[in-house]
Design a protein around this motif. Sequence first.
Motif, PDB file in Angstrom:
ATOM      1  N   GLN A  28       0.851  -1.189   0.000  1.00 11.23           N
ATOM      2  CA  GLN A  28       0.000   0.000   0.000  1.00 11.23           C
ATOM      3  C   GLN A  28       0.884   1.236   0.000  1.00 11.23           C
ATOM      4  OE1 GLN A  28      -2.993  -0.464   3.200  1.00 11.23           O
ATOM      5  NE2 GLN A  28      -4.423  -0.790   1.505  1.00 11.23           N
ATOM      6  N   ALA A  29       0.485   2.247  -0.772  1.00 14.63           N
ATOM      7  CA  ALA A  29       1.308   3.445  -0.911  1.00 14.63           C
ATOM      8  C   ALA A  29       0.427   4.651  -1.198  1.00 14.63           C
ATOM      9  CB  ALA A  29       2.326   3.259  -2.037  1.00 14.63           C
ATOM     10  N   ASP A  30       1.000   5.819  -0.983  1.00 10.87           N
ATOM     11  CA  ASP A  30       0.319   7.050  -1.393  1.00 10.87           C
ATOM     12  C   ASP A  30       0.346   7.209  -2.910  1.00 10.87           C
ATOM     13  OD1 ASP A  30      -0.157   7.943   1.296  1.00 10.87           O
ATOM     14  OD2 ASP A  30       1.949   8.569   1.400  1.00 10.87           O
ATOM     15  N   LEU A  31       1.450   6.748  -3.526  1.00 13.30           N
ATOM     16  CA  LEU A  31       1.639   6.937  -4.971  1.00 13.30           C
ATOM     17  C   LEU A  31       2.241   5.678  -5.572  1.00 13.30           C
ATOM     18  CD1 LEU A  31       1.842   8.783  -7.539  1.00 13.30           C
ATOM     19  CD2 LEU A  31       4.131   9.434  -6.719  1.00 13.30           C
ATOM     20  N   VAL A  32       1.643   5.195  -6.646  1.00 16.94           N
ATOM     21  CA  VAL A  32       2.243   4.127  -7.431  1.00 16.94           C
ATOM     22  C   VAL A  32       2.687   4.725  -8.769  1.00 16.94           C
ATOM     23  CG1 VAL A  32      -0.002   3.356  -8.360  1.00 16.94           C
ATOM     24  CG2 VAL A  32       1.981   1.821  -8.417  1.00 16.94           C
ATOM     25  N   VAL A  33       3.887   4.374  -9.172  1.00 14.62           N
ATOM     26  CA  VAL A  33       4.464   4.855 -10.432  1.00 14.62           C
ATOM     27  C   VAL A  33       4.750   3.645 -11.305  1.00 14.62           C
ATOM     28  CG1 VAL A  33       6.324   6.145 -11.525  1.00 14.62           C
ATOM     29  CG2 VAL A  33       5.520   6.825  -9.249  1.00 14.62           C
ATOM     30  N   ILE A  34       4.320   3.704 -12.555  1.00 12.06           N
ATOM     31  CA  ILE A  34       4.601   2.641 -13.526  1.00 12.06           C
ATOM     32  C   ILE A  34       5.599   3.205 -14.528  1.00 12.06           C
ATOM     33  CG2 ILE A  34       3.648   1.095 -15.264  1.00 12.06           C
ATOM     34  CD1 ILE A  34       0.927   1.379 -13.879  1.00 12.06           C
ATOM     35  N   GLY A  35       6.803   2.653 -14.529  1.00  9.18           N
ATOM     36  CA  GLY A  35       7.841   3.097 -15.457  1.00  9.18           C
ATOM     37  C   GLY A  35       9.054   3.642 -14.745  1.00  9.18           C
ATOM     38  N   GLY A  36      10.218   3.057 -15.055  1.00  7.58           N
ATOM     39  CA  GLY A  36      11.459   3.434 -14.384  1.00  7.58           C
ATOM     40  C   GLY A  36      12.420   4.185 -15.275  1.00  7.58           C
ATOM     41  N   GLY A  37      11.923   5.205 -15.978  1.00  3.27           N
ATOM     42  CA  GLY A  37      12.781   6.134 -16.701  1.00  3.27           C
ATOM     43  C   GLY A  37      12.882   7.441 -15.935  1.00  3.27           C
ATOM     44  N   TYR A  38      13.331   8.495 -16.605  1.00  3.41           N
ATOM     45  CA  TYR A  38      13.549   9.761 -15.910  1.00  3.41           C
ATOM     46  C   TYR A  38      12.292  10.281 -15.230  1.00  3.41           C
ATOM     47  CZ  TYR A  38      17.584   9.841 -19.098  1.00  3.41           C
ATOM     48  OH  TYR A  38      18.714   9.527 -19.807  1.00  3.41           O
ATOM     49  N   THR A  39      11.164  10.229 -15.919  1.00  2.00           N
ATOM     50  CA  THR A  39       9.928  10.793 -15.363  1.00  2.00           C
ATOM     51  C   THR A  39       9.488  10.034 -14.131  1.00  2.00           C
ATOM     52  OG1 THR A  39       9.241  11.473 -17.584  1.00  2.00           O
ATOM     53  CG2 THR A  39       7.551  11.428 -15.887  1.00  2.00           C
TER      54      THR A  39
END
Length: 425
Positions: A28-39
């Motif tokens: 569980q998290a406040d934010l999930v990010v998909i993609g491990g590039g610069y952004t």
Amino acid sequence: MTSDLSDSLWHDTSGETVDAPELIGDVQADLVVIGGGYTGLSAALHAAMDGASVCLVEAEEFGAGGSGRNVGLANAGLWLPPEDIDARMGKAAGARLSDVLSGAPDMVYGLIDTFDIACEPVRNGTMHCAHAPRGMKDLENRHRQLADRGAPVQLLSRDEAVARVGSEQVHGALFDPRAGTIHPLAYAKGLARAAIKAGARLHEATPALTVDKSGKDWHVTTPRGRVIARHMILATNGYTKPVKGLKAPRIVPVHYFQAATDPLSDADLERILPGKEGCWDTALVMSSWRLDQAGRLIIGGMGELGHIADSAHRNWLDRKLARMFPAIAGTPLRQLWFGRIAMTAEYLPKILALDPTGLVSFGYSGRGICPGTIFGERMARALLSGDFAGLPTDPVTDHSLPFAGLRQAYYETGATMTHLVKDRI
């Protein structure tokens, strides 16, 4: 298609490593990010530094997409000059985007300094070089527009450009001291290391398989785990893989290939790019050249390898090297790789709002390092604060790109035909 990341010079010479095992189990998290590039990595880093719980999943390894394959030019602004940006976006919105991106190199080099990222940073500026006398008209126009907005750019004469590039094939240049070069893959991995140290959970070899919104939360399912988070960022740009429940925005994929020599001799390095500026030209089918820390010359151009036009692009590389730098003509090009640029119809980056808690960024159109870094930071902070006023560009709720396939074929055909005939001595 794209080459394997391990084909690239950047893969072999990265001074940064990071350990981020596959996600197993529920998080569980406040934010999930998909993609491990610069952004994505910038979003994870800045959200974690602000005290949020963050989980980032990357299908392959950090920088596996464009972040680990590009030229490594950390430029201010976009490929479009400011007045063209204003014409497409409106004057106020265009000025806001240009203003944000003018300071983006400061952010990139600031992060490199703060987190001691071993990515060969050289901030000696970049040169946009006139490939022919007529190219100076474009550079003069760009210089006027940038100077009118306070950018410290300089227009170089042919003699000045020849001396700084070390080639008679340039006819002047636009020099931007705000910019520079980096090792692009090492920068991505360094951001990942910094994000982990700040408290973010990062996972490689963890593709997102399904995405759905249940109540107020996003559910991202991976092969062996799941992330449940109030906010989500999709940051896969030109390398989006199919994800059930999530429609990726359409882009025009444009390919760019590069090759590297062995380290040049001290005598050659006294003549070729002695100031170590990164360069690209004004030709419609663009080419680029720069040095790395070890003194290798890296030269590249538009086009895709691994298909019927492969030999045209490879043969052009040898001719281009000989014409640009006759003193090292015939020098073997030891490594050859290519990657994908995500273009939009307007040549502008976009932010797509899935809803008030989910954002997608894409379409850097060949300027991913600095815009990607600042877009990631601004999107993470906008989602977590609920205040979208600081975003570089207003989010859109719908995006279409008609004839994307035809546009892609147009670019590749143009690059192939150019490389079949260009730079023959």
